[in-house]
Enzyme design. Structure first.
Site, short mmCIF file in Angstrom:
data_model
loop_
_atom_site.label_atom_id
_atom_site.label_comp_id
_atom_site.label_asym_id
_atom_site.label_seq_id
_atom_site.Cartn_x
_atom_site.Cartn_y
_atom_site.Cartn_z
N GLU A 159 92.99 19.10 65.78
CA GLU A 159 92.67 18.93 67.43
C GLU A 159 92.81 19.86 67.86
OE1 GLU A 159 93.10 15.86 70.55
OE2 GLU A 159 94.34 15.49 69.02
N GLU A 260 90.58 7.51 75.07
CA GLU A 260 91.52 8.19 75.32
C GLU A 260 91.86 9.05 76.33
OE1 GLU A 260 94.47 10.76 71.89
OE2 GLU A 260 93.02 12.00 73.63
#
Length: 283
Positions: A159, A260
């Site tokens: 990520e 998220e």
């Protein structure tokens, strides 16, 4: 905003991140709360804080919370120590042993719950340590993690975070994260390392999100969303999720979309008006 309702191909693709949503509740109560809101899939950051090897009882309690709620755990972080602002442990020499101890624990928990995506945050740069040394350690650790993920039929996610919130994290562009993905796949030959495309982080970095999707969608292993600015639910900021969802579909992305974000009004159950209930249950 009802972007999701205009793109029925997204139906059943959403997974709710229970480390940031429903955080007003104890962890073990969050899967049931997600189910009550209509979700059947969820993901987690590493749920045991700084402890890389929780007890069997702790692991069993977490498994039971998900199975009792009928919620599938679709994604899980390896040891990340986010409570300390560490942004992962993969490249940090002092964390080498703890990360490696955690690999089997994370993979075992994932396997027991049918989780198919494991995220390994790269870790911050460390003062006094050569970045090349950190990168070499990261590659070693990511190879081990990729092999463990492969053994349970899962992908390993890499990520990019955003520079303003994570100034010492080295992967702050899609290209930088994809470069690591390619290095891991070249080293293992497994092809199961993928890019976790968090549209909020990339937007915070000023990246052209349409260009990221068009250029890198074939490397995506997961997508996460939050509006920008604010990291709240879609419709509270300036991102055009209708366009982004359309582009993801057109680019051939068929994976899940992780929610998220922080609820703008502080109550998670009140932050899903943008997503019709019939779109929340996973396929």
């Amino acid at each position: 905003m009802t972007a999701a309702s205009k793109h029925t191909r997204l139906n059943g693709r959403f997974t709710v991140n229970l480390s940031i949503l429903f955080s007003e509740l104890p962890l073990l109560e969050r899967p049931a709360a997600a189910a009550a809101a209509g979700f059947t899939a969820a993901e987690l950051w590493w749920p045991f804080g700084e402890n890389p090897t929780p007890s069997q009882a702790e692991l069993d309690e977490l498994r039971k919370a998900f199975t009792d709620a009928g919620v599938q755990l679709t994604g899980l972080n390896f040891l990340d120590d986010l409570t300390k602002g560490a942004r992962g442990t993969v490249s940090v020499p002092a964390e080498k042993d703890r990360f490696r101890e955690n690999i089997a624990v994370t993979a075992g928990l994932a396997e027991s719950l049918g989780t198919k995506a494991l995220n390994a945050l790269y870790g911050n740069r460390v003062d006094g340590v050569d970045p090349a040394e950190q990168d070499a350690l990261a590659l070693e650790n990511l190879v081990l993690a990729a092999k463990a993920a492969h053994e349970i039929g899962a992908v390993l996610l890499i990520e990019a975070l955003n520079k303003p919130e994570s100034p010492d994290y080295p992967l702050v562009t899609a290209a930088a994260a994809v470069e690591v993905v390619d290095k891991v796949n070249a080293a293992t030959g497994l092809g199961n390392a993928k890019f976790l495309c968090d549209l909020y982080h990339l937007a915070m970095n000023g990246e052209d999100l349409a260009a990221v999707i068009d250029t890198h969608a074939d490397k995506f292993g997961h997508v996460q969303i939050a509006d920008n600015p604010g990291r709240n639910e879609p419709g509270t900021g300036g991102l055009d999720f209708e366009d982004l969802f359309t582009r993801l579909t057109a680019a051939g992305y068929q994976g899940r979309i992780g929610l998220e974000y922080r609820p703008a009004k502080g109550v998670s159950a009140d932050s899903f008006e943008w997503l019709p209930r019939e779109h929340r249950a996973a396929n």
